[in-house]
Design an enzyme around this catalytic site. Structure first.
Site, PDB file in Angstrom:
ATOM      1  N   ASP A 182       2.141   1.969  -0.693  1.00  0.00           N
ATOM      2  CA  ASP A 182       2.495   0.793  -1.479  1.00  0.00           C
ATOM      3  C   ASP A 182       3.183  -0.195  -0.524  1.00  0.00           C
ATOM      4  O   ASP A 182       3.485   0.116   0.636  1.00  0.00           O
ATOM      5  CB  ASP A 182       3.383   1.159  -2.681  1.00  0.00           C
ATOM      6  CG  ASP A 182       3.303   0.080  -3.773  1.00  0.00           C
ATOM      7  OD1 ASP A 182       2.911  -1.066  -3.465  1.00  0.00           O
ATOM      8  OD2 ASP A 182       3.629   0.377  -4.942  1.00  0.00           O
TER       9      ASP A 182
HETATM   10  C1  NOJ Z   1       3.612  -3.318  -5.289  1.00  0.00           C
HETATM   11  C2  NOJ Z   1       3.044  -2.583  -6.462  1.00  0.00           C
HETATM   12  O1  NOJ Z   1       3.815  -1.430  -6.725  1.00  0.00           O
HETATM   13  C3  NOJ Z   1       1.596  -2.166  -6.272  1.00  0.00           C
HETATM   14  O2  NOJ Z   1       1.124  -1.663  -7.495  1.00  0.00           O
HETATM   15  C4  NOJ Z   1       0.775  -3.314  -5.784  1.00  0.00           C
HETATM   16  O3  NOJ Z   1      -0.571  -2.922  -5.648  1.00  0.00           O
HETATM   17  C5  NOJ Z   1       1.355  -3.801  -4.470  1.00  0.00           C
HETATM   18  N1  NOJ Z   1       2.709  -4.261  -4.712  1.00  0.00           N
HETATM   19  C6  NOJ Z   1       0.518  -4.902  -3.837  1.00  0.00           C
HETATM   20  O4  NOJ Z   1       0.657  -6.091  -4.507  1.00  0.00           O
END
Ligand code: NOJ
Length: 760
Positions: free
Chosen positions: A301
């Site tokens: 993430d």
């Molecule tokens: C943080 C989020 O937790 C995740 O779900 C997302 O895909 C990423 N940011 C990228 O934007």
């Protein structure tokens, strides 16, 4: 050795470094790196360690940035910097940009100007639609219609790939049993079986039949794992979880997604029992690779590798990069740590080159599977972008999906559906004409100009649109000068009131945890004042989670759970309000009586002192002092404009042999006056087992469409596989003995039967 705390670094290097490396070498010996295609192996042979680290790095696409605040501003690079790094082979993936023009610029730079010409992957958070926004995933889960979820995911893929995207960071498959957590909105609710079905449908929809097709969008199951189990529903919080519950509740939707062909997974922000998911070898290698033989890529993430430092698990950024790659994270999102540290970690021997090579092999093989080596400009067609934006078919699908996601919670004396003429209607509440809270969280690319608000949709359905009056009453969380008075006057002058209340779209989604999951106070006050007029009131709830309902809202004769329905909100709600669509959605999350009951799920385990039944008010039982233990509206619950009656349950046998099948049949009849669809649900309970078992678990569901007066038999098949749980040795097992089952309308009613599973 660098790092703030040399001692702890040394200790950890000893634990996961030296010992880890030995273990790793063993793992590599026992499962030799799978050779990829000749093309991939030949590229790998030619790559420098810097180029390898580049393929494992993913950055926010500031060449064509999306509108909207998606992630913290960290390590961002402007267009010039990004292009220079692409030329230098330091980037493998860009994410969250949109538009063909910018993507062409980036891809041309990668293919024509970088040393090996390896094409880029373009990823984005395409969660519930792209330009055309569909209902939030939680709403769509309420449809109990995986076919619908597959169709909306397909439509999203067609639009998104037309904007130069290859890869979506969806579906979110986290099981969420605490409604305080805001990200439940992105998932499929509290149930494992429904979660699995929706996960598979979305993967099939996003990816289509051929990953190399220009309209195929690679899916990502996220967030691996147990992100939905954050303590107290606080986003990013720590997770304390038994291995049994991890495997039984949180992992199955991931496995289901992979079984459906999903080739990417995102490691979660949270820790589990003290080990952050992004440095969790048990999850990312032992389970994912060794047990499940997952062949796709693991992406962290956003800066989750760097966050190992804040977790207090890595001594510094370099240590974080080392821990993440050794645990099994292939691609680092946004932190830049892999580019910065992998070359030196490899040269110093702290990370074996073989580990980096395996990750690169997986990334390149994925690019190859997606057709990028043969067609690097796939999905970069300006004509497709124009042709595939918000087509009438996509908008019609959004409307259909919206209506099929609405749950009718209450309908006293058949107040709904409303006639389209002859009544004066007052539409009251902050969402009456609102256009800022239609799409819901995670709809950054959505074309807001396409959004149909409630007033517009309802007016369009009325024979005489002048019969609709509007009063906002209050804002989502603030009062409006004179708002209450206007609302009361509008209600007093009407025959029926539609009260549009609930959460703003920024109240759920990432980082939007709530301690109380009821209506904001100003809206509750509005509801009480409007109810005092005595006019029949239909509550239109807007929400990204289950809500608690109080006072006049709870007591209203008609209540619709309308979630965030996306572009066609107003039309979809009008379709249900006026009976064009007979609502048939069912709750994917339990609505509790009070916030303090959370975390709450229908499928909780039994205790030694089960909650008292009905009005039995015995003390010293698993009960709260002030609230009943069950849900206000249980999982699986939902009404329609007709009635269904289940009867005549039959089992093919009362004694199920170990390798046999059990057929469960029941009759469902439409006993009302209009055609409708019912979701018939099959629940099971293991009466006695070597682990305490849930009071009920959903094992099957089926949608049945029946004309008035029509009846039909539905038949479910069960086998031992559906009776298993995780027991000794963290293994799935079934135990012979008695099982109860219910063919039901929801998680708490149904026709009961029982059978015995015979030993092998
Ligand atoms: C943080 C989020 O937790 C995740 O779900 C997302 O895909 C990423 N940011 C990228 O934007």
């Amino acid at each position: 050795m660098t790092g703030g705390d040399g001692r702890s670094l040394r200790r950890r290097e000893l634990m996961t470094g030296a010992a880890g490396l030995a273990g790793l070498a063993l793992a590599l010996r026992t499962s030799p790196a799978r050779a990829a295609s000749k093309r991939v192996e030949s590229l790998l042979d030619q790559m420098t360690i810097d180029e390898k680290a580049g393929q494992l790095s993913c950055y926010a696409d500031m060449i064509r940035p999306p509108v909207g605040d998606i992630n913290p501003v960290v390590n961002q690079r402007n267009t010039e910097q990004l292009l220079a790094e692409i030329r230098a082979s330091r980037i493998g993936t860009l994410f969250n940009g949109e538009g063909v023009e910018g993507a062409l610029l980036a891809q041309t730079t990668a293919v024509q100007q970088s040393r090996l010409g390896i094409p880029l992957l373009f990823a984005a958070d395409v969660i519930h639609g792209f330009k055309t926004v569909f209902p939030i995933p939680l709403a769509e889960a309420a449809s109990f219609d995986p076919g619908l979820a597959e169709r909306t995911a397909r439509a999203a893929a067609v639009e998104a790939t037309s904007y130069g995207l290859h890869w979506t960071f969806a579906p979110m498959v986290d099981v969420a049993r605490d409604q305080r957590w805001g990200r439940g909105a992105e998932g499929s609710g509290e149930d494992v079986f429904l979660g699995e079905a929706m996960a598979q449908a979305r993967v099939r929809g996003f990816q289509g039949r051929d990953l190399a097709a220009p309209d195929s969008l690679l899916a990502t199951a996220k967030h691996f794992a147990a992100y939905g189990a954050v303590t107290a529903g606080l986003d990013y919080n720590t997770v304390e979880l038994s291995e049994e519950t991890l495997r039984e509740v949180h992992l199955p939707p991931f496995k289901a997604a992979f079984d459906a062909g999903c080739l990417a997974v995102m490691s979660a922000f949270n820790d589990i029992n003290g080990v952050p998911a992004t440095a969790n070898k048990h999850l990312l290698t032992d389970i994912l690779r060794n047990e499940w033989d997952f062949r796709g890529v693991v992406i962290s993430d956003y800066t989750a590798d760097q966050e190992l430092v804040a977790h207090g698990f890595a001594a510094d950024d370099r240590d974080a990069a080392r821990l993440a790659i050794l645990a099994g994270v292939d691609i680092s999102m946004q932190s830049g740590l892999y580019s910065r540290y992998l070359p030196e970690l490899v040269s110093s021997g702290l990370v074996p080159m073989a580990v980096v090579d395996s990750a690169v092999r997986r990334v390149l093989s994925l690019k190859e599977r997606m057709g990028l080596f043969d067609q690097p400009y796939r999905s970069l067609d300006a004509k497709a972008q124009a042709a595939n934006t918000a087509t009438p078919a996509a908008r019609a699908l959004s409307r259909e999906a919206g209506a099929r996601s609405i749950v009718l919670l209450r309908n006293d004396a058949g107040l709904l559906p409303l006639p389209t003429q002859g009544q004066r209607i007052a539409l009251i509440g902050p969402f009456a004409e609102d256009r800022d809270n239609i799409l819901g969280p995670w709809a950054f690319y959505g074309d807001r100009s396409l959004g149909v608000d409630l007033a517009t949709g309802i007016r369009a359905a009325l024979a005489d649109p002048s019969k609709l009056t509007i009063a906002r009453g209050c804002d989502v969380e603030n009062t409006l000068l004179g708002g209450y008075d206007q609302a009361v006057a509008a209600a007093a002058a009407a025959d029926v009131v539609l009260l549009a209340v609930g959460e703003g779209q920024n109240m759920s989604g990432e980082a939007q945890s709530r301690t109380e999951i009821g209506l904001p106070r100003v809206q509750q006050r509005l509801a009480e004042l409007v109810a005092q007029t005595g006019k029949p009131m239909v509550v239109l709830l807007r929400h990204g989670r289950a809500l608690t309902l109080d006072g006049a809202v709870k007591a209203a004769p008609a209540i619709l759970a309308t979630w965030f329905l996306g572009a066609e909100t107003g039309n979809a709600v009008a379709d249900v309000l006026f009976g064009k669509v007979n609502p048939s959605a069912r709750l994917p999350v339990s609505f509790p009586h009070e916030s303090g009951q959370e975390p709450y799920a229908y499928n909780h385990r039994t205790t030694g002192r089960p909650a008292p039944q009905a009005d039995d008010s015995q003390e010293y039982k698993a009960r709260w002092r002030t609230t009943r233990n069950e849900a206000l509206y249980p999982f699986g619950y939902g009404l329609g404009y007709t009635t269904f009656v289940l009867s005549n349950i039959r089992l093919s046998t009362a004694r199920l042999a170990w390798n046999d099948k059990l057929y469960v049949t029941a009759q469902v009849a439409n006993t009302g006056k209009v055609a409708g669809e019912h979701v018939v649900q099959l629940y099971v309970r293991d009466r006695v087992a070597s682990r305490t078992r849930p009071v009920r678990e959903l094992k099957r569901f089926i949608r049945v469409a029946l004309k008035p007066g029509e009846k039909r038999d539905v038949r479910f098949t069960l086998e031992r596989g559906s009776l298993m749980f995780v027991g000794d040795g963290d293994r799935w097992l079934a135990e012979p003995g008695m099982f109860d089952l219910w063919v039901a309308n929801n998680a708490v009613d149904g026709l009961a039967a029982s059978f015995e599973l015979l030993g092998a």
